[in-house]
Design an enzyme around this catalytic site. Structure first.
Site, PDB file in Angstrom:
ATOM      1  N   HIS A  47      43.385  31.784  35.928  1.00  0.00           N
ATOM      2  CA  HIS A  47      43.537  32.995  35.098  1.00  0.00           C
ATOM      3  C   HIS A  47      43.570  34.259  35.979  1.00  0.00           C
ATOM      4  O   HIS A  47      42.652  35.076  35.941  1.00  0.00           O
ATOM      5  CB  HIS A  47      42.408  33.093  34.057  1.00  0.00           C
ATOM      6  CG  HIS A  47      42.759  34.041  32.934  1.00  0.00           C
ATOM      7  ND1 HIS A  47      42.250  33.925  31.670  1.00  0.00           N
ATOM      8  CD2 HIS A  47      43.569  35.135  32.899  1.00  0.00           C
ATOM      9  CE1 HIS A  47      42.721  34.899  30.909  1.00  0.00           C
ATOM     10  NE2 HIS A  47      43.533  35.640  31.629  1.00  0.00           N
ATOM     11  N   ASP A  73      48.196  29.344  33.854  1.00  0.00           N
ATOM     12  CA  ASP A  73      47.210  30.310  34.352  1.00  0.00           C
ATOM     13  C   ASP A  73      45.981  30.333  33.438  1.00  0.00           C
ATOM     14  O   ASP A  73      44.959  30.901  33.806  1.00  0.00           O
ATOM     15  CB  ASP A  73      47.851  31.710  34.409  1.00  0.00           C
ATOM     16  CG  ASP A  73      46.971  32.731  35.112  1.00  0.00           C
ATOM     17  OD1 ASP A  73      46.304  32.352  36.102  1.00  0.00           O
ATOM     18  OD2 ASP A  73      46.939  33.901  34.688  1.00  0.00           O
ATOM     19  N   SER A 132      49.506  33.239  28.671  1.00  0.00           N
ATOM     20  CA  SER A 132      48.959  34.042  27.566  1.00  0.00           C
ATOM     21  C   SER A 132      47.457  33.791  27.448  1.00  0.00           C
ATOM     22  O   SER A 132      46.654  34.400  28.163  1.00  0.00           O
ATOM     23  CB  SER A 132      49.700  33.734  26.267  1.00  0.00           C
ATOM     24  OG  SER A 132      49.514  32.393  25.854  1.00  0.00           O
ATOM     25  N   ARG A 133      47.080  32.863  26.610  1.00  0.00           N
ATOM     26  CA  ARG A 133      45.697  32.418  26.489  1.00  0.00           C
ATOM     27  C   ARG A 133      45.735  30.904  26.255  1.00  0.00           C
ATOM     28  O   ARG A 133      46.670  30.401  25.631  1.00  0.00           O
ATOM     29  CB  ARG A 133      44.996  33.081  25.292  1.00  0.00           C
ATOM     30  CG  ARG A 133      44.663  34.551  25.490  1.00  0.00           C
ATOM     31  CD  ARG A 133      43.574  34.762  26.541  1.00  0.00           C
ATOM     32  NE  ARG A 133      43.186  36.150  26.724  1.00  0.00           N
ATOM     33  CZ  ARG A 133      43.728  36.982  27.621  1.00  0.00           C
ATOM     34  NH1 ARG A 133      44.682  36.579  28.421  1.00  0.00           N
ATOM     35  NH2 ARG A 133      43.283  38.228  27.718  1.00  0.00           N
ATOM     36  N   GLU A 189      37.587  27.996  30.035  1.00  0.00           N
ATOM     37  CA  GLU A 189      37.646  28.607  31.367  1.00  0.00           C
ATOM     38  C   GLU A 189      36.251  28.938  31.858  1.00  0.00           C
ATOM     39  O   GLU A 189      35.451  29.468  31.071  1.00  0.00           O
ATOM     40  CB  GLU A 189      38.504  29.875  31.325  1.00  0.00           C
ATOM     41  CG  GLU A 189      39.955  29.558  30.984  1.00  0.00           C
ATOM     42  CD  GLU A 189      40.855  30.796  30.893  1.00  0.00           C
ATOM     43  OE1 GLU A 189      40.391  31.907  31.191  1.00  0.00           O
ATOM     44  OE2 GLU A 189      42.023  30.621  30.531  1.00  0.00           O
ATOM     45  N   GLY A 210      46.536  36.272  36.173  1.00  0.00           N
ATOM     46  CA  GLY A 210      47.792  36.967  35.866  1.00  0.00           C
ATOM     47  C   GLY A 210      47.851  38.389  36.398  1.00  0.00           C
ATOM     48  O   GLY A 210      48.831  38.802  37.005  1.00  0.00           O
ATOM     49  N   SER A 211      46.806  39.149  36.178  1.00  0.00           N
ATOM     50  CA  SER A 211      46.827  40.568  36.567  1.00  0.00           C
ATOM     51  C   SER A 211      46.049  40.822  37.858  1.00  0.00           C
ATOM     52  O   SER A 211      45.823  41.978  38.223  1.00  0.00           O
ATOM     53  CB  SER A 211      46.208  41.401  35.446  1.00  0.00           C
ATOM     54  OG  SER A 211      44.852  41.023  35.260  1.00  0.00           O
ATOM     55  N   ARG A 239      56.048  43.802  26.400  1.00  0.00           N
ATOM     56  CA  ARG A 239      56.394  44.467  27.663  1.00  0.00           C
ATOM     57  C   ARG A 239      56.425  43.481  28.822  1.00  0.00           C
ATOM     58  O   ARG A 239      57.266  43.557  29.703  1.00  0.00           O
ATOM     59  CB  ARG A 239      55.392  45.588  27.961  1.00  0.00           C
ATOM     60  CG  ARG A 239      55.466  46.748  26.999  1.00  0.00           C
ATOM     61  CD  ARG A 239      54.361  47.730  27.292  1.00  0.00           C
ATOM     62  NE  ARG A 239      53.069  47.076  27.320  1.00  0.00           N
ATOM     63  CZ  ARG A 239      52.295  46.892  26.261  1.00  0.00           C
ATOM     64  NH1 ARG A 239      52.691  47.322  25.084  1.00  0.00           N
ATOM     65  NH2 ARG A 239      51.144  46.265  26.353  1.00  0.00           N
ATOM     66  N   ILE A 240      55.476  42.519  28.830  1.00  0.00           N
ATOM     67  CA  ILE A 240      55.459  41.541  29.935  1.00  0.00           C
ATOM     68  C   ILE A 240      56.671  40.622  29.807  1.00  0.00           C
ATOM     69  O   ILE A 240      57.327  40.298  30.800  1.00  0.00           O
ATOM     70  CB  ILE A 240      54.131  40.762  29.969  1.00  0.00           C
ATOM     71  CG1 ILE A 240      52.966  41.731  30.205  1.00  0.00           C
ATOM     72  CG2 ILE A 240      54.161  39.679  31.045  1.00  0.00           C
ATOM     73  CD1 ILE A 240      51.580  41.117  30.097  1.00  0.00           C
TER      74      ILE A 240
HETATM   75  C1  DGY Z   1      44.579  40.399  30.411  1.00  0.00           C
HETATM   76  O1  DGY Z   1      44.517  41.548  30.854  1.00  0.00           O
HETATM   77  O2  DGY Z   1      44.470  40.138  29.212  1.00  0.00           O
HETATM   78  C2  DGY Z   1      44.784  39.325  31.398  1.00  0.00           C
HETATM   79  O3  DGY Z   1      44.818  38.076  30.824  1.00  0.00           O
HETATM   80  C3  DGY Z   1      43.707  39.368  32.436  1.00  0.00           C
HETATM   81  O4  DGY Z   1      44.195  38.692  33.554  1.00  0.00           O
END
Ligand code: DGY
Length: 327
Positions: A287, A263, A238-239, A268, A289-290, A156-157
């Protein structure tokens, strides 16, 4: 008596109030630092539910929590869940997909633009009083519009990134994914590339969006960087573990690729001596992203709802797929 739920991080007041309608709740204020081990053990010894952001839910965590029925993470990624160990103990795991898709996609575009147009580097240049009219060409960047974007992981992203890139920036979109998505191809004018190596070789921007799984661990390493264009811009949202970070450092140092926007990292928070921090052609974010207020609040409320459903006998909407049969 209400079931006891422990939350290991600060959550918005309305989310705390919602949880308190259903449970006895305690919340650790993580601005004070991580909760001491012994105190956590004490909370876990009586917890039926646990809400977290990224704490490892593994065997040693679970053995401290004999009454635990559900863990709810305020994240879409759940690579910190040892789903085998959770299954052995019958503990349900839930996560928070959908609500963050657009926010993470926005940040992905921000990293692409920042790395290509050298936004962070040139911001420092101006603030440090280095701006001189004779610099001209030294400040040039690379176009984002009409460039080729290769997306690894068309979930989706990925779709939200492709939409912005295609219709906002006229980019040409190719993707690599476990399964082909003809509907996405038609809607977003994207082309499927069955071989990762071909996607890497053809793309001006390579965006990594795949979840971390045993199959994607270090998916991008030395060989993959060598396949990329010499001026390719590599973006990872992602990670950190989906990339061989040492290979990324070398690729940037040797000019194997042009720049990166990151990110996420292998470790981390990133260590202060990590060479990535000294590279002007690397944009580094912590990190996030959200991490907008609205999205994080929505994620926390969704995580709370997941926990309420899991502990009151309802089917949580977002139980992680590996444990779906436990509910
Ligand atoms: C997630 O929701 O997995 C994101 O990486 C958090 O920012």
């Amino acid at each position: 008596m209400l079931p006891f739920v422990f939350v290991d991080r600060t959550i918005p007041d309305e989310v705390a109030a919602y949880l308190a309608e259903h449970f006895e709740v305690e919340i650790w204020d993580h601005q004070k630092g991580s909760i001491p081990k012994e105190l956590l053990g004490e909370k876990l010894s009586r917890a039926a539910g646990f809400m977290t952001g990224g704490r490892s839910i593994n065997e040693s965590f679970l053995e401290q929590a004999p009454l635990l029925k559900a863990v709810s993470t305020i994240s879409v990624g759940y690579n910190h869940f040892d789903t085998e160990a959770m299954r052995r103990r019958g503990v349900i795991g839930t996560h928070t997909p959908y609500v963050l898709d657009d926010t993470v996609a926005d940040l992905t575009l921000a990293l692409m633009l920042a790395a290509a147009r050298r936004v962070a580097e040139l911001d420092r240049y101006v603030k440090e009083g280095k701006w001189s009219r004779s610099d001209g060409v030294k400040l040039f960047g690379k176009d984002v519009h009409h460039a080729k974007l290769g997306i690894i992981g068309m979930g989706r992203i990925g779709e939200a990134v492709a939409k912005r890139a295609r219709f906002g920036f006229d980019m040409e979109i190719a993707y690599y994914n476990r399964s082909r998505k003809p509907e996405v191809e038609a809607r977003l004018q994207a082309s499927y590339t069955p071989q990762l190596q071909d996607l890497l070789a053809d793309s001006d921007f390579v965006v990594l969006l795949t979840p971390l799984t045993p199959q994607t661990n270090k998916l991008i390493g030395r060989e993959e960087f060598e396949r990329m264009k010499r001026d390719a811009i590599f973006i990872n949202v992602s990670r950190g573990q989906t990339v061989d970070e040492q290979a990324l450092i070398e690729a940037l140092q040797n000019g194997t690729i042009g720049a990166a926007g990151l990110d996420v990292y292998e470790q981390e928070p990133i260590q202060p001596d990590n060479p990535l921090l000294g590279m002007p052609n690397v944009v580094t974010l912590p990190h996030i992203g959200s991490a907008t207020t609205q999205t994080r609040n929505e994620m926390a409320m969704l995580a709370a709802r997941n926990l309420v459903h899991a502990l009151t006998g309802l089917q949580p909407a977002y139980i992680v797929s590996e444990l779906a049969d436990l509910s």
